[in-house]
Design a protein around this motif. Structure first.
Motif, PDB file in Angstrom:
ATOM      1  N   ASP A  85      46.677  90.782  -9.594  1.00 44.20           N
ATOM      2  CA  ASP A  85      47.854  91.138 -10.378  1.00 44.20           C
ATOM      3  C   ASP A  85      47.669  92.560 -10.899  1.00 44.20           C
ATOM      4  OD1 ASP A  85      49.299  88.653 -10.180  1.00 44.20           O
ATOM      5  OD2 ASP A  85      47.791  87.790 -11.522  1.00 44.20           O
ATOM      6  N   ILE A  86      48.283  93.506 -10.222  1.00 43.82           N
ATOM      7  CA  ILE A  86      48.149  94.921 -10.557  1.00 43.82           C
ATOM      8  C   ILE A  86      49.314  95.349 -11.446  1.00 43.82           C
ATOM      9  CG2 ILE A  86      47.948  97.240  -9.609  1.00 43.82           C
ATOM     10  CD1 ILE A  86      45.658  95.302  -8.870  1.00 43.82           C
ATOM     11  N   ALA A  87      49.022  96.096 -12.471  1.00 41.86           N
ATOM     12  CA  ALA A  87      50.054  96.551 -13.397  1.00 41.86           C
ATOM     13  C   ALA A  87      50.560  97.940 -13.007  1.00 41.86           C
ATOM     14  CB  ALA A  87      49.498  96.581 -14.822  1.00 41.86           C
ATOM     15  N   PRO A  88      51.793  98.284 -13.391  1.00 42.03           N
ATOM     16  CA  PRO A  88      52.291  99.652 -13.171  1.00 42.03           C
ATOM     17  C   PRO A  88      51.454 100.664 -13.954  1.00 42.03           C
ATOM     18  CG  PRO A  88      54.075  98.149 -13.764  1.00 42.03           C
ATOM     19  CD  PRO A  88      52.798  97.412 -14.019  1.00 42.03           C
ATOM     20  N   SER A  89      51.397 101.876 -13.448  1.00 42.20           N
ATOM     21  CA  SER A  89      50.499 102.883 -14.024  1.00 42.20           C
ATOM     22  C   SER A  89      50.821 103.242 -15.462  1.00 42.20           C
ATOM     23  CB  SER A  89      50.521 104.148 -13.161  1.00 42.20           C
ATOM     24  OG  SER A  89      49.918 103.899 -11.909  1.00 42.20           O
ATOM     25  N   HIS A  90      52.095 103.152 -15.856  1.00 39.48           N
ATOM     26  CA  HIS A  90      52.450 103.552 -17.222  1.00 39.48           C
ATOM     27  C   HIS A  90      51.819 102.640 -18.278  1.00 39.48           C
ATOM     28  CE1 HIS A  90      55.352 100.255 -17.875  1.00 39.48           C
ATOM     29  NE2 HIS A  90      55.723 100.437 -16.617  1.00 39.48           N
ATOM     30  N   GLU A  91      51.342 101.475 -17.857  1.00 40.26           N
ATOM     31  CA  GLU A  91      50.699 100.569 -18.816  1.00 40.26           C
ATOM     32  C   GLU A  91      49.315 101.057 -19.249  1.00 40.26           C
ATOM     33  OE1 GLU A  91      50.876  96.423 -17.977  1.00 40.26           O
ATOM     34  OE2 GLU A  91      52.988  96.481 -17.356  1.00 40.26           O
TER      35      GLU A  91
END
Length: 299
Positions: free
Chosen positions: A146-152
């Protein structure tokens, strides 16, 4: 939004900048972008790049291997063959310089998650950030990650990670200084930051000049030298402890560069240039085609 044009160095802020050459985007658009150089810190940077919200289409190509996992073409197949080995080598570097066999790792710009999967299998607790939604979906399909978007990145709390890795990522980051400040914040006091970037002071870069594939405009916003990396990291209270070579990159980049320069890949000539570049770099890692910087918070 209008393209980004720098009147001062985006690394150190000096206003003494000079034009170097025009570089063509061979991967997606065919457009040409000016590359300029700071005469103070030696950082090179791409002028007139799309802003953070507009650059996405420039990544939409099957030839962009880290996001598509493509095996199209001999160069891509060679990349995929070598990648399995390099993943284990990178994992070994993390454990060596983090001085841990297990810990908490953040991989920024993790693409389709291959490195995270490697570290997870070695017992590490892993987290990844990736701007491209297609790559994040592929990481879920391939590795159940589960990869998060970079802005997180900016939502992460202090001192969370034993190791943070950026494998050819920093050159893509629009918010360069905010990004480094946040990396310092979320790294544990005794943690290690590993940043790998192309090195335009390498022999293969000198040979291919504006055709050098690692300029990769406009996706690569910055083009680092060891001097520029040192100035940049010191500015943020981060300290380079060691430089490590990435030997395969000289061959991969030379193969692509020869295609850009001559219209088709010159396997023999590119291979010889890769060998020459690596031989030169055995005497001085600062001249390797790509360099891994081992960075810590303490002085």
């Amino acid at each position: 939004m209008p393209p980004i044009h720098y009147d001062a160095c985006p690394g150190c802020g000096a206003t003494q900048i000079r034009p170097v050459f025009l570089v063509k985007d061979y991967t997606v658009s065919g457009e040409a972008f000016p590359v300029e150089e700071c005469t103070s810190c030696s950082l090179r940077f791409t002028q007139d790049v799309p802003d953070q919200l507009s650059i996405g289409p420039y990544y939409k190509s099957e030839d962009y291997i880290s996001h598509s996992n493509t095996r199209k073409g001999l160069v891509s197949r060679l990349y995929q063959m070598v990648r399995t080995r390099t993943m284990q080598q990178k994992a070994g570097l993390v454990e060596r310089y983090a001085q841990k066999r297990k810990g908490r790792l953040l991989d920024l710009g993790c693409g389709t998650g291959t490195f995270l999967d490697t570290m997870k299998k070695r017992g590490w607790e892993v987290a990844g950030l990736e701007p491209d939604a297609d790559a994040r979906n592929m990481a879920k399909q391939l590795y159940n990650l589960d990869i998060a978007p970079s802005h997180e990145l900016y939502q992460l709390g202090e001192a969370q990670f034993d190791a943070i890795t950026l494998w050819h990522v920093l050159e893509h980051v629009h918010e360069l200084h905010e990004y480094l400040d946040q990396l310092k914040k979320i790294l544990k006091p005794d943690g290690v930051l590993l940043i790998a970037v192309p090195n335009y002071t390498s022999r293969d870069a000198d040979i291919y000049e504006q055709y050098w594939a690692a300029y990769d405009v406009p996706r690569h916003l910055y083009h680092f030298s060891p001097k520029a990396m040192n100035v940049l990291t010191e500015r943020h209270g981060l300290h380079i402890k060691k430089l490590l070579p990435m030997w395969f990159d000289s061959f991969y980049v030379s193969l692509l560069s020869s295609k850009y320069k001559y219209g088709k890949t010159q396997y023999m000539g590119a291979g010889l240039h890769g060998i020459s570049s690596n031989i030169n770099a055995t005497r001085n890692t600062k001249e390797c085609s790509s360099v891994i910087y081992v960075i810590r918070k303490e002085g």
